[in-house]
Motif scaffolding. Structure first.
Motif, PDB file in Angstrom:
ATOM      1  N   PRO A  96       0.805  -1.236   0.000  1.00  0.00           N
ATOM      2  CA  PRO A  96       0.000   0.000   0.000  1.00  0.00           C
ATOM      3  C   PRO A  96       0.835   1.283   0.000  1.00  0.00           C
ATOM      4  O   PRO A  96       0.541   2.222  -0.745  1.00  0.00           O
ATOM      5  CB  PRO A  96      -0.830  -0.126   1.282  1.00  0.00           C
ATOM      6  CG  PRO A  96      -0.914  -1.606   1.524  1.00  0.00           C
ATOM      7  CD  PRO A  96       0.400  -2.158   1.062  1.00  0.00           C
ATOM      8  N   GLY A  97       1.879   1.335   0.825  1.00  0.00           N
ATOM      9  CA  GLY A  97       2.710   2.539   0.852  1.00  0.00           C
ATOM     10  C   GLY A  97       3.423   2.788  -0.461  1.00  0.00           C
ATOM     11  O   GLY A  97       3.573   3.941  -0.894  1.00  0.00           O
ATOM     12  N   LEU A  98       3.824   1.711  -1.120  1.00  0.00           N
ATOM     13  CA  LEU A  98       4.482   1.837  -2.417  1.00  0.00           C
ATOM     14  C   LEU A  98       3.508   2.379  -3.459  1.00  0.00           C
ATOM     15  O   LEU A  98       3.851   3.272  -4.244  1.00  0.00           O
ATOM     16  CB  LEU A  98       5.019   0.479  -2.860  1.00  0.00           C
ATOM     17  CG  LEU A  98       5.695   0.444  -4.232  1.00  0.00           C
ATOM     18  CD1 LEU A  98       7.085   1.046  -4.145  1.00  0.00           C
ATOM     19  CD2 LEU A  98       5.771  -0.982  -4.758  1.00  0.00           C
ATOM     20  N   ALA A  99       2.293   1.843  -3.458  1.00  0.00           N
ATOM     21  CA  ALA A  99       1.289   2.299  -4.413  1.00  0.00           C
ATOM     22  C   ALA A  99       0.991   3.777  -4.211  1.00  0.00           C
ATOM     23  O   ALA A  99       0.866   4.537  -5.188  1.00  0.00           O
ATOM     24  CB  ALA A  99       0.013   1.475  -4.269  1.00  0.00           C
ATOM     25  N   ALA A 100       0.900   4.200  -2.964  1.00  0.00           N
ATOM     26  CA  ALA A 100       0.599   5.604  -2.689  1.00  0.00           C
ATOM     27  C   ALA A 100       1.726   6.515  -3.150  1.00  0.00           C
ATOM     28  O   ALA A 100       1.487   7.553  -3.791  1.00  0.00           O
ATOM     29  CB  ALA A 100       0.339   5.793  -1.192  1.00  0.00           C
ATOM     30  N   LEU A 101       2.973   6.137  -2.833  1.00  0.00           N
ATOM     31  CA  LEU A 101       4.110   6.975  -3.206  1.00  0.00           C
ATOM     32  C   LEU A 101       4.300   7.002  -4.717  1.00  0.00           C
ATOM     33  O   LEU A 101       4.505   8.071  -5.311  1.00  0.00           O
ATOM     34  CB  LEU A 101       5.379   6.470  -2.521  1.00  0.00           C
ATOM     35  CG  LEU A 101       6.653   7.280  -2.800  1.00  0.00           C
ATOM     36  CD1 LEU A 101       6.473   8.729  -2.392  1.00  0.00           C
ATOM     37  CD2 LEU A 101       7.844   6.658  -2.066  1.00  0.00           C
ATOM     38  N   ALA A 102       4.245   5.834  -5.351  1.00  0.00           N
ATOM     39  CA  ALA A 102       4.410   5.774  -6.805  1.00  0.00           C
ATOM     40  C   ALA A 102       3.290   6.543  -7.500  1.00  0.00           C
ATOM     41  O   ALA A 102       3.529   7.265  -8.475  1.00  0.00           O
ATOM     42  CB  ALA A 102       4.438   4.334  -7.280  1.00  0.00           C
ATOM     43  N   GLY A 103       2.071   6.389  -7.005  1.00  0.00           N
ATOM     44  CA  GLY A 103       0.954   7.100  -7.603  1.00  0.00           C
ATOM     45  C   GLY A 103       1.104   8.608  -7.506  1.00  0.00           C
ATOM     46  O   GLY A 103       0.804   9.337  -8.454  1.00  0.00           O
ATOM     47  N   ARG A 295      11.541   1.681   0.723  1.00  0.00           N
ATOM     48  CA  ARG A 295      12.531   2.244   1.652  1.00  0.00           C
ATOM     49  C   ARG A 295      13.588   3.056   0.898  1.00  0.00           C
ATOM     50  O   ARG A 295      13.982   4.145   1.325  1.00  0.00           O
ATOM     51  CB  ARG A 295      13.204   1.105   2.431  1.00  0.00           C
ATOM     52  CG  ARG A 295      14.178   1.553   3.504  1.00  0.00           C
ATOM     53  CD  ARG A 295      13.441   2.123   4.696  1.00  0.00           C
ATOM     54  NE  ARG A 295      14.345   2.342   5.822  1.00  0.00           N
ATOM     55  CZ  ARG A 295      13.945   2.680   7.049  1.00  0.00           C
ATOM     56  NH1 ARG A 295      12.644   2.823   7.300  1.00  0.00           N
ATOM     57  NH2 ARG A 295      14.811   2.869   8.009  1.00  0.00           N
ATOM     58  N   LEU A 296      14.064   2.509  -0.220  1.00  0.00           N
ATOM     59  CA  LEU A 296      15.058   3.223  -1.021  1.00  0.00           C
ATOM     60  C   LEU A 296      14.507   4.558  -1.504  1.00  0.00           C
ATOM     61  O   LEU A 296      15.202   5.577  -1.494  1.00  0.00           O
ATOM     62  CB  LEU A 296      15.477   2.362  -2.218  1.00  0.00           C
ATOM     63  CG  LEU A 296      16.303   1.123  -1.912  1.00  0.00           C
ATOM     64  CD1 LEU A 296      16.365   0.209  -3.127  1.00  0.00           C
ATOM     65  CD2 LEU A 296      17.706   1.504  -1.469  1.00  0.00           C
ATOM     66  N   TRP A 297      13.240   4.543  -1.922  1.00  0.00           N
ATOM     67  CA  TRP A 297      12.623   5.780  -2.413  1.00  0.00           C
ATOM     68  C   TRP A 297      12.436   6.799  -1.291  1.00  0.00           C
ATOM     69  O   TRP A 297      12.755   7.970  -1.443  1.00  0.00           O
ATOM     70  CB  TRP A 297      11.273   5.472  -3.058  1.00  0.00           C
ATOM     71  CG  TRP A 297      11.381   4.859  -4.416  1.00  0.00           C
ATOM     72  CD1 TRP A 297      12.520   4.694  -5.159  1.00  0.00           C
ATOM     73  CD2 TRP A 297      10.312   4.337  -5.206  1.00  0.00           C
ATOM     74  NE1 TRP A 297      12.225   4.095  -6.355  1.00  0.00           N
ATOM     75  CE2 TRP A 297      10.891   3.863  -6.425  1.00  0.00           C
ATOM     76  CE3 TRP A 297       8.946   4.215  -5.023  1.00  0.00           C
ATOM     77  CZ2 TRP A 297      10.130   3.283  -7.440  1.00  0.00           C
ATOM     78  CZ3 TRP A 297       8.178   3.642  -6.031  1.00  0.00           C
ATOM     79  CH2 TRP A 297       8.764   3.174  -7.222  1.00  0.00           C
ATOM     80  N   THR A 298      11.921   6.354  -0.161  1.00  0.00           N
ATOM     81  CA  THR A 298      11.625   7.297   0.926  1.00  0.00           C
ATOM     82  C   THR A 298      12.888   7.790   1.615  1.00  0.00           C
ATOM     83  O   THR A 298      12.914   8.905   2.152  1.00  0.00           O
ATOM     84  CB  THR A 298      10.689   6.650   1.956  1.00  0.00           C
ATOM     85  OG1 THR A 298      11.261   5.415   2.416  1.00  0.00           O
ATOM     86  CG2 THR A 298       9.318   6.375   1.351  1.00  0.00           C
ATOM     87  N   ASP A 299      13.951   6.985   1.617  1.00  0.00           N
ATOM     88  CA  ASP A 299      15.213   7.393   2.251  1.00  0.00           C
ATOM     89  C   ASP A 299      16.052   8.290   1.355  1.00  0.00           C
ATOM     90  O   ASP A 299      17.091   8.797   1.791  1.00  0.00           O
ATOM     91  CB  ASP A 299      16.045   6.158   2.634  1.00  0.00           C
ATOM     92  CG  ASP A 299      15.566   5.515   3.923  1.00  0.00           C
ATOM     93  OD1 ASP A 299      14.615   6.062   4.526  1.00  0.00           O
ATOM     94  OD2 ASP A 299      16.117   4.479   4.318  1.00  0.00           O
ATOM     95  N   GLY A 300      15.633   8.456   0.095  1.00  0.00           N
ATOM     96  CA  GLY A 300      16.444   9.250  -0.820  1.00  0.00           C
ATOM     97  C   GLY A 300      17.795   8.606  -1.074  1.00  0.00           C
ATOM     98  O   GLY A 300      18.828   9.288  -1.120  1.00  0.00           O
ATOM     99  N   ALA A 301      17.781   7.268  -1.268  1.00  0.00           N
ATOM    100  CA  ALA A 301      19.039   6.538  -1.459  1.00  0.00           C
ATOM    101  C   ALA A 301      19.764   6.973  -2.726  1.00  0.00           C
ATOM    102  O   ALA A 301      20.977   6.792  -2.840  1.00  0.00           O
ATOM    103  CB  ALA A 301      18.761   5.031  -1.503  1.00  0.00           C
ATOM    104  N   VAL A 302      19.029   7.528  -3.674  1.00  0.00           N
ATOM    105  CA  VAL A 302      19.616   8.013  -4.914  1.00  0.00           C
ATOM    106  C   VAL A 302      19.261   9.491  -5.074  1.00  0.00           C
ATOM    107  O   VAL A 302      18.109   9.886  -4.850  1.00  0.00           O
ATOM    108  CB  VAL A 302      19.089   7.211  -6.129  1.00  0.00           C
ATOM    109  CG1 VAL A 302      19.455   7.897  -7.439  1.00  0.00           C
ATOM    110  CG2 VAL A 302      19.646   5.792  -6.115  1.00  0.00           C
ATOM    111  N   ASP A 303      20.252  10.292  -5.431  1.00  0.00           N
ATOM    112  CA  ASP A 303      20.022  11.704  -5.739  1.00  0.00           C
ATOM    113  C   ASP A 303      19.887  11.813  -7.259  1.00  0.00           C
ATOM    114  O   ASP A 303      20.894  11.813  -7.972  1.00  0.00           O
ATOM    115  CB  ASP A 303      21.189  12.553  -5.243  1.00  0.00           C
ATOM    116  CG  ASP A 303      20.989  14.043  -5.516  1.00  0.00           C
ATOM    117  OD1 ASP A 303      20.078  14.395  -6.271  1.00  0.00           O
ATOM    118  OD2 ASP A 303      21.775  14.847  -4.975  1.00  0.00           O
TER     119      ASP A 303
END
Length: 404
Positions: A96-103, A295-303
């Motif tokens: 669910p969290g992934l769907a919300a963030l990606a959306g 987690r990678l997306w929310t942590d900003g693992a990539v700039d």
């Protein structure tokens, strides 16, 4: 043939159908059938350069590993969530969290709000979308030059490819119109970081393509945004202009190919068919993997800006160095540079002798002119001039450098 062999015509028809479905032959209505140069399932990987020891490899299309984030912390966190709340049969296939963030991210980029699915990479997603709507013998309009794996996938599904030309701003509207008027039922577009040319769909080109697609609302539109996270070109999506559409965004280039991960959105019918068929196969993409990506997306693992700058500076430097030597090259976005050449085989061989391995353009072409693809992802600035010199020498024909 049935008369010659003394068998039932249905037997011959079944044999042709099997050969077509396996990608061994291509059928073209009343114009008959032809045997493919290689069966589709063999793939274009046989058209590759064996890289001898000591030769610098710029042929792979891989990202720079120094720009990929470490995955262990994200997977450790995801596994811990799974220990506390295991995902069992019957659970939702999308985190669910992934769907919300990606959306939210897709919406911010102009992609219409729609259902969400997760696939094992962009090619898996595209295959599922095509299989949801098309049948063997249907025609798919594809970019030429284009992604070699996709050019193999289409005939492997028993479908026929119809090439569409492109320039630095994406597919040419007149070619798209011609393909759709010729009966193509689907169109696949790479929005940014097009492989192998680096094309990126501009705002004016997007408007022109939307106008063409608006004249053919029953076209299945598939968009591939694998360049998300590594490019500095804005997204200009086409999604929503046709009745059936799908938009694919993968994590391979920005976070690592081994994640085998892509989010997929599209119209209700397409997503319902894709999700339903997925339930009958793998069921779902591991929720541990989904949580790790979240987690990678929310942590900003990539700039994304830093990654785009790194690839862009190498790409632009090579294109400028080639231009200074009278060689025209393309690479508006992404990690590849496409160099048109008059003699593809000779250019690849001469570059090998000079200590550089590049990808033969035949891996990416249907009808488009010859070229070579150079991956710049790991090039150092002090290698640019040497590579440009080697390319200029390799494409020289009769004392004149081969500019296209």
């Amino acid at each position: 043939m049935a008369t010659s062999l003394g068998v039932n015509p249905n037997t011959v028809a079944a044999a042709y159908r099997t050969l077509r479905e396996r990608g061994v032959i291509e059928t073209d209505g009343r114009r008959g059938s032809r045997v493919r140069a290689k069966p589709a399932t063999t793939g274009r990987d046989f058209i590759r350069v064996e890289v001898p020891e000591g030769v610098r490899d710029a042929s792979t299309g891989n990202p720079d590993t120094a720009l990929l984030p470490p995955l262990a912390p994200a997977f450790a966190w995801a596994a811990a969530q799974g220990d506390r709340e295991p995902v069992l049969y019957g659970h939702a296939p999308v985190e669910p969290g992934l769907a919300a963030l990606a959306g939210a991210d897709l919406g911010a980029d102009g992609v219409p709000a729609a259902p969400m699915a997760v696939a094992s990479g962009s090619l898996d997603a595209i295959e599922r979308v095509l299989a949801a709507h098309l049948r063997p013998g249907d025609v798919v309009a594809v970019e030429d030059p284009g992604w070699g794996s996709l050019l193999d996938l289409v005939p492997a599904l028993g479908l026929r490819t119809l090439p569409v030309g492109l320039d630095d701003e994406g597919p040419l509207p007149q070619d798209v119109r011609r393909a759709l008027e010729a009966g193509a039922r689907a169109l696949i577009v790479t929005d940014r970081a097009q492989n192998p040319t680096g094309a990126a769909v501009s705002a004016p080109r997007a408007r022109a393509l939307r106008a063409v697609l608006g004249e053919h609302p029953h076209t299945l539109l598939v968009e591939d945004d694998h360049g998300h996270g590594i490019v500095d070109q804005p997204l200009h999506p086409l999604a929503g202009v046709t009745r059936h559409w799908a938009f694919v965004r993968s994590a391979a280039k920005a976070y690592g190919p081994d994640l085998r991960f892509a989010v997929l959105t599209g119209d209700d019918v397409t997503l319902d068919r894709v999700s339903g068929r997925q339930r009958l196969g793998p069921g779902w993409v591991s929720r541990i993997t989904q949580r790790a990506v979240l987690r990678l997306w929310t942590d900003g693992a990539v700039d994304p800006r830093a990654v785009a700058l790194a690839y862009g500076s190498r790409r632009d430097a090579l294109i400028a160095a080639l231009a200074a030597r009278g060689v025209r090259a393309h690479g508006r976005s992404g990690m590849n540079v496409w160099v048109p050449v008059p003699d593809e085989t000779g250019a690849v061989a001469r570059l090998l002798q000079a200590g550089w391995a590049v990808a033969p353009g035949a891996r990416f072409r249907i009808e488009s002119p010859p070229g070579i693809r150079i991956t710049v992802s790991t090039l150092a600035q002090d290698e640019i001039d040497a590579l440009a010199d080697a390319v200029a020498d390799a494409v020289r024909v009769g004392g004149v450098r081969g500019c296209v």
